[in-house]
Design a protein around this motif. Structure first.
Motif, PDB file in Angstrom:
ATOM      1  N   LEU A 108     -12.322  89.404  40.762  1.00  0.00           N
ATOM      2  CA  LEU A 108     -12.146  90.834  40.507  1.00  0.00           C
ATOM      3  C   LEU A 108     -13.216  91.585  41.284  1.00  0.00           C
ATOM      4  O   LEU A 108     -14.408  91.301  41.140  1.00  0.00           O
ATOM      5  CB  LEU A 108     -12.278  91.112  39.013  1.00  0.00           C
ATOM      6  N   LEU A 136      -8.446  90.862  43.348  1.00  0.00           N
ATOM      7  CA  LEU A 136      -7.795  92.028  42.759  1.00  0.00           C
ATOM      8  C   LEU A 136      -8.796  93.179  42.746  1.00  0.00           C
ATOM      9  O   LEU A 136      -9.911  93.049  42.244  1.00  0.00           O
ATOM     10  CB  LEU A 136      -7.336  91.734  41.334  1.00  0.00           C
ATOM     11  N   ILE A 171     -11.007  98.154  33.718  1.00  0.00           N
ATOM     12  CA  ILE A 171     -11.536  96.905  34.269  1.00  0.00           C
ATOM     13  C   ILE A 171     -11.076  95.716  33.434  1.00  0.00           C
ATOM     14  O   ILE A 171     -10.633  94.686  33.957  1.00  0.00           O
ATOM     15  CB  ILE A 171     -13.077  96.944  34.321  1.00  0.00           C
ATOM     16  N   ALA A 174      -7.460  94.855  34.057  1.00  0.00           N
ATOM     17  CA  ALA A 174      -7.304  94.131  35.312  1.00  0.00           C
ATOM     18  C   ALA A 174      -7.734  92.673  35.120  1.00  0.00           C
ATOM     19  O   ALA A 174      -7.088  91.749  35.620  1.00  0.00           O
ATOM     20  CB  ALA A 174      -8.132  94.796  36.410  1.00  0.00           C
ATOM     21  N   ALA A 175      -8.837  92.479  34.377  1.00  0.00           N
ATOM     22  CA  ALA A 175      -9.291  91.117  34.079  1.00  0.00           C
ATOM     23  C   ALA A 175      -8.263  90.372  33.248  1.00  0.00           C
ATOM     24  O   ALA A 175      -8.024  89.178  33.443  1.00  0.00           O
ATOM     25  CB  ALA A 175     -10.636  91.160  33.360  1.00  0.00           C
ATOM     26  N   MET A 178      -5.658  88.988  35.395  1.00  0.00           N
ATOM     27  CA  MET A 178      -6.136  87.818  36.125  1.00  0.00           C
ATOM     28  C   MET A 178      -6.243  86.592  35.226  1.00  0.00           C
ATOM     29  O   MET A 178      -5.982  85.470  35.653  1.00  0.00           O
ATOM     30  CB  MET A 178      -7.484  88.121  36.773  1.00  0.00           C
ATOM     31  N   ILE A 193     -16.473  87.859  39.592  1.00  0.00           N
ATOM     32  CA  ILE A 193     -16.469  89.319  39.623  1.00  0.00           C
ATOM     33  C   ILE A 193     -17.539  89.797  40.593  1.00  0.00           C
ATOM     34  O   ILE A 193     -18.662  89.300  40.592  1.00  0.00           O
ATOM     35  CB  ILE A 193     -16.663  89.921  38.214  1.00  0.00           C
TER      36      ILE A 193
END
Length: 310
Positions: A108, A136, A171, A174-175, A178, A193
């Motif tokens: 990330l 990402l 955030i 998005a994590a 993933m 990250i």
């Protein structure tokens, strides 16, 4: 590099930040890819660059011998949506996917204030993907990044409108995506990250909330407005890279964070360098140091994610 593609990530509007990140893999994901773009980095950009380390206060790790990558080492997957459920809001992101050397590990990347579509951030994401990682890059500013054309006097007003709670929730979503893509699918044991400037400050907060559950390592490039109180809650090593002439990221703070986090964390300081030199080099000398910093990052990700995965 050309224009990057975007994903539309649906974000639940209810629930705490920790609930958003640690939601179980029972959430249904659906996406439909439409197109892709290959990376056009040269062999030099996609391979390790050996660098003299005498300019560092902290010695650079030795560069590992790796097979040179070709010009089609990564691609940009474009045009697909992820649906995380009904009653959601959406955010955008770019996905940079490794191809021939894909190690099935997700990273990330959190941008600086210029946003996820900025060319410097995209170029760096391409480069990380060329080295085997699936990167990402979420839109942290909901379509309203800072612009160099705005009056500098407006910066604090703009910054105040970027709610850290909202940014943190984005955030974590998005994590979450993933986690479902790489960990729940048993492709990767841990995620990485990376953060620049604004994003560098946010990775520490993210790692503090995660406490080692999903992220295996982090890399903070000259993070700004870092909250040092979160250091004690971080359970994975963090690499800090900055310049000793950076007024926005005091070296003393980084050394304190290195000590408080422990777990093999490391600070690398480039003498004579200011803010943003790694992803926005402005001279031949800065470009050389940027290449050296990337080599350090590549070793760090390899040791913290790929080696531990094997």
């Amino acid at each position: 590099m050309g224009l990057a593609s975007t994903l539309s990530i649906s974000v639940p509007t209810q629930g705490s930040i920790s609930q958003l990140l640690f939601l179980s893999s029972r959430t249904n994901l659906s996406f439909s890819p439409f197109s892709s773009r290959r990376c056009s980095f040269s062999h030099k950009k996609c391979s390790y660059l050996t660098k003299n380390t005498t300019k560092f206060r902290v010695p650079c790790v030795q560069v590992k011998a790796e097979q040179e990558l070709d010009d089609e080492a990564c691609e940009l997957v474009s045009g697909f949506e992820l649906n995380l459920g009904e009653g959601t809001d959406s955010i955008r992101a770019s996905l940079f996917k490794a191809v021939k050397n894909n190690n099935e590990t997700g990273v990330l990347l959190l941008s600086d204030v210029f946003g996820f579509e900025d060319s410097a951030t995209r170029d760096f994401a391409y480069r990380v993907a060329c080295n085997g990682y699936n990167v990402l890059v979420p839109d942290l500013f909901r379509g309203n990044p800072w612009s160099k054309h705005r009056p500098k006097d407006d910066y604090e007003n703009w910054r105040a409108k970027q709610s850290l709670e909202r940014v943190s929730a984005d955030i974590n979503l998005a994590a979450k995506w993933m986690v479902d893509e790489f960990i729940a699918a048993k492709m990767s044991k841990k995620l990485g990250i990376i953060g620049f400037c604004f994003g560098g400050g946010r990775i520490l907060e993210t790692l503090s909330q995660d406490q080692g559950s999903y992220f295996g390592t982090g890399a903070c490039f000259y993070g700004t407005r870092i909250n040092p109180s979160v250091a004690d809650s971080i359970n994975v090593p963090v690499l800090f890279i900055s310049g000793d002439k950076d007024p926005l990221c005091p070296v003393e703070l980084l050394h304190d964070l290195e000590k408080n986090i422990g777990r093999g964390s490391k600070v690398v300081v480039f003498e004579g360098r200011g803010h943003g030199f790694v992803h926005r080099p402005e001279s031949q000398e800065e470009d050389e140091d940027a290449d050296a910093a990337f080599s350090i990052l590549r070793n760090w990700l390899h040791d913290g994610l790929v080696v531990k995965k094997e």
